[in-house]
Design a protein around this motif. Structure first.
Motif, PDB file in Angstrom:
ATOM      1  N   LEU A   1       1.788  13.038   4.940  1.00 21.42           N
ATOM      2  CA  LEU A   1       0.677  12.483   4.452  1.00 21.42           C
ATOM      3  C   LEU A   1      -0.218  13.624   3.838  1.00 21.42           C
ATOM      4  O   LEU A   1      -1.025  13.699   2.941  1.00 21.42           O
ATOM      5  CB  LEU A   1       0.276  11.309   5.111  1.00 21.42           C
ATOM      6  CG  LEU A   1       1.153  10.005   5.191  1.00 21.42           C
ATOM      7  CD1 LEU A   1       0.325   9.203   6.092  1.00 21.42           C
ATOM      8  CD2 LEU A   1       0.912   9.437   3.891  1.00 21.42           C
ATOM      9  N   ARG A   2      -0.220  14.757   4.789  1.00 16.97           N
ATOM     10  CA  ARG A   2      -1.168  15.646   4.602  1.00 16.97           C
ATOM     11  C   ARG A   2      -0.718  16.287   3.433  1.00 16.97           C
ATOM     12  O   ARG A   2      -1.581  16.958   2.610  1.00 16.97           O
ATOM     13  CB  ARG A   2      -1.396  16.520   5.906  1.00 16.97           C
ATOM     14  CG  ARG A   2      -2.001  15.828   7.156  1.00 16.97           C
ATOM     15  CD  ARG A   2      -1.967  16.802   8.235  1.00 16.97           C
ATOM     16  NE  ARG A   2      -2.435  16.125   9.268  1.00 16.97           N
ATOM     17  CZ  ARG A   2      -2.795  16.659  10.545  1.00 16.97           C
ATOM     18  NH1 ARG A   2      -2.418  17.999  10.644  1.00 16.97           N
ATOM     19  NH2 ARG A   2      -3.003  15.879  11.826  1.00 16.97           N
ATOM     20  N   MET A   3       0.414  16.696   3.272  1.00 16.85           N
ATOM     21  CA  MET A   3       1.144  17.295   2.076  1.00 16.85           C
ATOM     22  C   MET A   3       0.798  16.785   0.928  1.00 16.85           C
ATOM     23  O   MET A   3       0.547  17.387  -0.159  1.00 16.85           O
ATOM     24  CB  MET A   3       2.537  17.567   2.401  1.00 16.85           C
ATOM     25  CG  MET A   3       3.274  18.309   1.349  1.00 16.85           C
ATOM     26  SD  MET A   3       5.082  18.413   1.328  1.00 16.85           S
ATOM     27  CE  MET A   3       5.631  16.728   1.008  1.00 16.85           C
ATOM     28  N   LEU A   4       0.659  15.340   1.007  1.00 18.74           N
ATOM     29  CA  LEU A   4       0.553  14.555  -0.294  1.00 18.74           C
ATOM     30  C   LEU A   4      -1.096  14.515  -0.550  1.00 18.74           C
ATOM     31  O   LEU A   4      -1.360  13.860  -1.624  1.00 18.74           O
ATOM     32  CB  LEU A   4       1.086  13.096  -0.314  1.00 18.74           C
ATOM     33  CG  LEU A   4       2.602  13.322  -0.155  1.00 18.74           C
ATOM     34  CD1 LEU A   4       3.239  11.745  -0.008  1.00 18.74           C
ATOM     35  CD2 LEU A   4       3.141  13.869  -1.359  1.00 18.74           C
ATOM     36  N   GLY A   5      -1.797  15.077   0.218  1.00 16.83           N
ATOM     37  CA  GLY A   5      -3.300  15.109   0.040  1.00 16.83           C
ATOM     38  C   GLY A   5      -3.947  14.103   0.760  1.00 16.83           C
ATOM     39  O   GLY A   5      -5.457  13.740   0.299  1.00 16.83           O
TER      40      GLY A   5
ATOM     41  N   GLY B   1      -5.604   6.962  -6.002  1.00 15.87           N
ATOM     42  CA  GLY B   1      -6.559   8.474  -5.527  1.00 15.87           C
ATOM     43  C   GLY B   1      -6.236   8.614  -4.009  1.00 15.87           C
ATOM     44  O   GLY B   1      -6.973   9.463  -3.213  1.00 15.87           O
ATOM     45  N   ALA B   2      -5.169   7.824  -3.406  1.00 10.37           N
ATOM     46  CA  ALA B   2      -4.844   8.294  -2.087  1.00 10.37           C
ATOM     47  C   ALA B   2      -4.133   9.654  -1.853  1.00 10.37           C
ATOM     48  O   ALA B   2      -4.193  10.176  -0.754  1.00 10.37           O
ATOM     49  CB  ALA B   2      -4.110   7.198  -1.624  1.00 10.37           C
ATOM     50  N   PHE B   3      -3.233   9.969  -2.983  1.00 12.58           N
ATOM     51  CA  PHE B   3      -2.486  11.126  -2.974  1.00 12.58           C
ATOM     52  C   PHE B   3      -2.965  11.989  -4.137  1.00 12.58           C
ATOM     53  O   PHE B   3      -3.534  11.561  -5.211  1.00 12.58           O
ATOM     54  CB  PHE B   3      -1.113  10.869  -3.163  1.00 12.58           C
ATOM     55  CG  PHE B   3      -0.455  10.035  -2.190  1.00 12.58           C
ATOM     56  CD1 PHE B   3      -0.780  10.079  -0.639  1.00 12.58           C
ATOM     57  CD2 PHE B   3       0.739   9.542  -2.348  1.00 12.58           C
ATOM     58  CE1 PHE B   3      -0.128   9.210   0.181  1.00 12.58           C
ATOM     59  CE2 PHE B   3       1.328   8.686  -1.505  1.00 12.58           C
ATOM     60  CZ  PHE B   3       0.983   8.295  -0.097  1.00 12.58           C
TER      61      PHE B   3
ATOM     62  N   ASP C   1       0.808  -1.151  -0.065  1.00 13.21           N
ATOM     63  CA  ASP C   1      -0.080   0.009  -0.100  1.00 13.21           C
ATOM     64  C   ASP C   1       0.991   1.342   0.199  1.00 13.21           C
ATOM     65  O   ASP C   1       1.678   1.484   0.960  1.00 13.21           O
ATOM     66  CB  ASP C   1      -0.963  -0.089   1.309  1.00 13.21           C
ATOM     67  CG  ASP C   1      -1.774   1.232   1.340  1.00 13.21           C
ATOM     68  OD1 ASP C   1      -2.693   1.298   0.461  1.00 13.21           O
ATOM     69  OD2 ASP C   1      -1.551   2.158   2.112  1.00 13.21           O
ATOM     70  N   PRO C   2       0.654   2.085  -0.924  1.00 14.96           N
ATOM     71  CA  PRO C   2       1.591   3.465  -1.072  1.00 14.96           C
ATOM     72  C   PRO C   2       1.611   4.327   0.179  1.00 14.96           C
ATOM     73  O   PRO C   2       2.278   4.879   0.568  1.00 14.96           O
ATOM     74  CB  PRO C   2       1.061   4.091  -2.299  1.00 14.96           C
ATOM     75  CG  PRO C   2      -0.249   3.559  -2.608  1.00 14.96           C
ATOM     76  CD  PRO C   2      -0.327   2.154  -2.100  1.00 14.96           C
TER      77      PRO C   2
ATOM     78  N   VAL D   1       6.493   5.743  -5.352  1.00 15.73           N
ATOM     79  CA  VAL D   1       5.537   5.232  -4.123  1.00 15.73           C
ATOM     80  C   VAL D   1       4.426   6.498  -4.198  1.00 15.73           C
ATOM     81  O   VAL D   1       3.218   6.305  -4.319  1.00 15.73           O
ATOM     82  CB  VAL D   1       6.040   5.514  -2.834  1.00 15.73           C
ATOM     83  CG1 VAL D   1       5.072   5.561  -1.883  1.00 15.73           C
ATOM     84  CG2 VAL D   1       7.019   4.331  -2.549  1.00 15.73           C
ATOM     85  N   ILE D   2       4.665   7.891  -4.673  1.00 15.89           N
ATOM     86  CA  ILE D   2       3.721   8.877  -4.727  1.00 15.89           C
ATOM     87  C   ILE D   2       3.052   8.598  -6.073  1.00 15.89           C
ATOM     88  O   ILE D   2       1.883   8.888  -6.178  1.00 15.89           O
ATOM     89  CB  ILE D   2       4.736  10.299  -4.823  1.00 15.89           C
ATOM     90  CG1 ILE D   2       5.421  10.604  -3.675  1.00 15.89           C
ATOM     91  CG2 ILE D   2       3.600  11.276  -5.157  1.00 15.89           C
ATOM     92  CD1 ILE D   2       6.186  11.783  -3.804  1.00 15.89           C
ATOM     93  N   THR D   3       3.577   8.153  -7.009  1.00 16.07           N
ATOM     94  CA  THR D   3       2.738   7.855  -8.223  1.00 16.07           C
ATOM     95  C   THR D   3       1.761   6.891  -8.164  1.00 16.07           C
ATOM     96  O   THR D   3       0.646   6.861  -8.485  1.00 16.07           O
ATOM     97  CB  THR D   3       3.751   7.359  -9.348  1.00 16.07           C
ATOM     98  OG1 THR D   3       4.774   8.289  -9.601  1.00 16.07           O
ATOM     99  CG2 THR D   3       3.012   6.930 -10.651  1.00 16.07           C
ATOM    100  N   ARG D   4       1.998   5.717  -7.266  1.00 15.69           N
ATOM    101  CA  ARG D   4       1.034   4.521  -7.097  1.00 15.69           C
ATOM    102  C   ARG D   4       0.034   5.364  -6.149  1.00 15.69           C
ATOM    103  O   ARG D   4      -1.174   4.927  -6.196  1.00 15.69           O
ATOM    104  CB  ARG D   4       1.692   3.540  -6.369  1.00 15.69           C
ATOM    105  CG  ARG D   4       2.647   2.603  -7.377  1.00 15.69           C
ATOM    106  CD  ARG D   4       3.012   1.211  -6.719  1.00 15.69           C
ATOM    107  NE  ARG D   4       3.912   1.435  -5.600  1.00 15.69           N
ATOM    108  CZ  ARG D   4       4.004   1.264  -4.438  1.00 15.69           C
ATOM    109  NH1 ARG D   4       2.543   0.603  -3.955  1.00 15.69           N
ATOM    110  NH2 ARG D   4       4.869   1.186  -3.540  1.00 15.69           N
ATOM    111  N   GLY D   5       0.328   6.131  -5.432  1.00 15.59           N
ATOM    112  CA  GLY D   5      -0.751   6.643  -4.397  1.00 15.59           C
ATOM    113  C   GLY D   5      -1.564   7.621  -5.029  1.00 15.59           C
ATOM    114  O   GLY D   5      -2.791   7.549  -4.873  1.00 15.59           O
ATOM    115  N   ALA D   6      -1.040   8.483  -6.033  1.00 14.26           N
ATOM    116  CA  ALA D   6      -1.941   9.140  -6.952  1.00 14.26           C
ATOM    117  C   ALA D   6      -2.691   8.485  -8.001  1.00 14.26           C
ATOM    118  O   ALA D   6      -4.091   8.691  -7.950  1.00 14.26           O
ATOM    119  CB  ALA D   6      -0.991  10.322  -7.790  1.00 14.26           C
TER     120      ALA D   6
END
Length: 203
Positions: A196-200, A151-153, A88-89, A143-148
Motif C-alpha cells: 500500500l505504501r509502494m502504491l502511494g 485518488g487512493a493510489f 474499495d480498492p 484494482v490498482i487502476t480503480r485505486g488510482a
C-alpha cells in the motif's frame, strides 16, 4: 509450521493416488530439478511402482502441468474472490496481498517448483499456465487502476505496479522455510502494508 497435506494442496484432484504422485513429484523436482527427476523417482517416492504413474499421468510433464495449472488456477480464484468481496480498492489490495503472500509462504515448496520449472512445460501446456498468470495480473491491474482513479493510489505505470505487487508475493516462496518468521499470516499483513505504501496510499 507443518507442511500442507496433498489433499489440502490439490483438493480438486482425484483419486488420492494422483495427489500422492503430485506431492512426490514436488519433492523430487525441488531436490533434483525437473530434468534430473525420472518417473521412477516420482513413483518410488509415492510408494508405487513406476508403471502406476502412467495410470494417472501420461508423462512426467503431465505431472508438472497438473501441479502448475492447479496452483495458478487456485491463485486466480483467490484473487477473483477477494476482489468480489471488497468494493474499495484499498481494502481489496490489502486483503489480496495478505492472502497472496500467505499462500506462497504456506506452499513455498510447491510455489518454488512451479516458478522455477515453468519453462520445462510443453508449449501448449505452457500457454495454458501463462494465460492464468495474465488473467491474475489483469485483475491486479484493475484494482490498482480503480485505486488510482479514486485518488487512493499514485503510481507512474499501472502495469509495472501490478507486476511489482505480484513479484513481491511470488518471491516469498524463494526464501521462506518452515523455520522462517514471522508466520505466513503475519508476513502477509506486513507485505500488505508495504505494498500500500509502494502504491502511494496514505491512511
Amino acid at each position: 509450521m507443518t507442511r500442507p497435506l496433498p489433499e489440502d494442496l490439490w483438493p480438486d484432484v482425484r483419486p488420492d493416488a494422483a495427489r500422492r504422485l503430485m506431492a512426490a513429484a514436488v519433492e523430487s523436482f525441488a531436490s533434483r530439478g525437473y530434468h534430473a527427476t525420472t518417473t521412477r523417482d516420482i513413483a518410488t517416492a509415492a510408494g508405487m511402482s513406476p508403471a502406476a504413474l502412467y495410470v494417472h499421468f501420461p508423462a512426467k510433464s503431465a505431472v508438472l502441468f497438473a501441479i502448475s495449472r492447479s496452483g495458478h488456477a487456485r491463485t486466480l480464484a483467490m484473487v477473483e474472490n477477494t476482489i468480489a468481496e471488497h468494493a474499495d480498492p484499498v481494502d481489496a489490495m490489502r486483503t489480496l496481498v495478505e492472502r497472496f503472500v500467505a499462500w506462497h509462504a504456506q506452499r513455498h515448496v510447491v510455489a518454488r517448483v512451479v516458478q522455477h520449472e515453468l519453462d520445462a512445460l510443453p508449449a501448449q501446456e505452457y500457454q495454458v499456465v501463462v494465460d492464468l498468470r495474465r488473467r491474475t495480473e489483469s485483475l491486479v491491474r484493475e484494482v490498482i487502476t480503480r485505486g488510482a482513479e479514486s485518488g487512493a493510489f499514485t503510481v507512474p505505470d499501472v502495469r509495472t505496479a501490478a507486476r511489482a505487487v505480484l513479484s513481491l508475493g511470488i518471491d516469498v516462496a524463494r526464501w521462506y522455510s518452515p523455520a522462517s518468521k514471522p508466520s505466513p499470516t503475519v508476513l502477509g499483513k506486513q507485505y500488505a502494508e508495504l505494498v500500500l505504501r509502494m502504491l502511494g496510499y496514505t491512511s
